[in-house]
Design a protein around this motif. Structure first.
Motif, PDB file in Angstrom:
ATOM      1  N   VAL A 151       0.838  -1.206   0.000  1.00  0.00           N
ATOM      2  CA  VAL A 151       0.000   0.000   0.000  1.00  0.00           C
ATOM      3  C   VAL A 151       0.871   1.254   0.000  1.00  0.00           C
ATOM      4  CG1 VAL A 151      -1.554   1.375   1.452  1.00  0.00           C
ATOM      5  CG2 VAL A 151      -2.052  -1.024   1.025  1.00  0.00           C
ATOM      6  N   GLY A 180      -6.543   1.929   2.848  1.00  0.00           N
ATOM      7  CA  GLY A 180      -5.961   0.618   2.542  1.00  0.00           C
ATOM      8  C   GLY A 180      -5.179   0.054   3.712  1.00  0.00           C
ATOM      9  N   THR A 221      -6.165  -3.422   5.693  1.00  0.00           N
ATOM     10  CA  THR A 221      -5.152  -4.480   5.760  1.00  0.00           C
ATOM     11  C   THR A 221      -4.801  -4.804   7.211  1.00  0.00           C
ATOM     12  OG1 THR A 221      -4.263  -3.668   3.678  1.00  0.00           O
ATOM     13  CG2 THR A 221      -2.896  -5.193   4.909  1.00  0.00           C
TER      14      THR A 221
END
Length: 74
Positions: A27, A52, A56
């Motif tokens: 990312v 993101g 995650t």
């Protein structure tokens, strides 16, 4: 016998943490590449990168939670 199986299961559940670490690196690597290509979008891209990162990291926390559940609950 059961204690050994619990330890093996908890160890297998933590493998997802390595995948989450790779995902977080991906990312922020993509963020750096994108900002290098178009610096004017840095603020908007940073917001997407934080989203993101959060998603995650949530996967990593779920994997860690499952590992602790296997060790201490079952």
């Amino acid at each position: 016998m059961l204690e050994g199986a619990k330890l093996i299961g908890a160890g297998a559940a933590t493998i997802a943490l390595a995948g989450a670490a790779v995902g977080i690196g991906n990312v922020f690597s993509s963020l750096i590449h994108s900002v290098a290509r178009n610096p004017s979008l840095a603020k908007q891209l940073f917001g997407y990168a934080i989203l993101g990162f959060a998603l995650t990291e949530a996967i990593a926390l779920f994997a860690l939670m499952m590992s602790f559940l296997i060790l201490f609950v079952f």
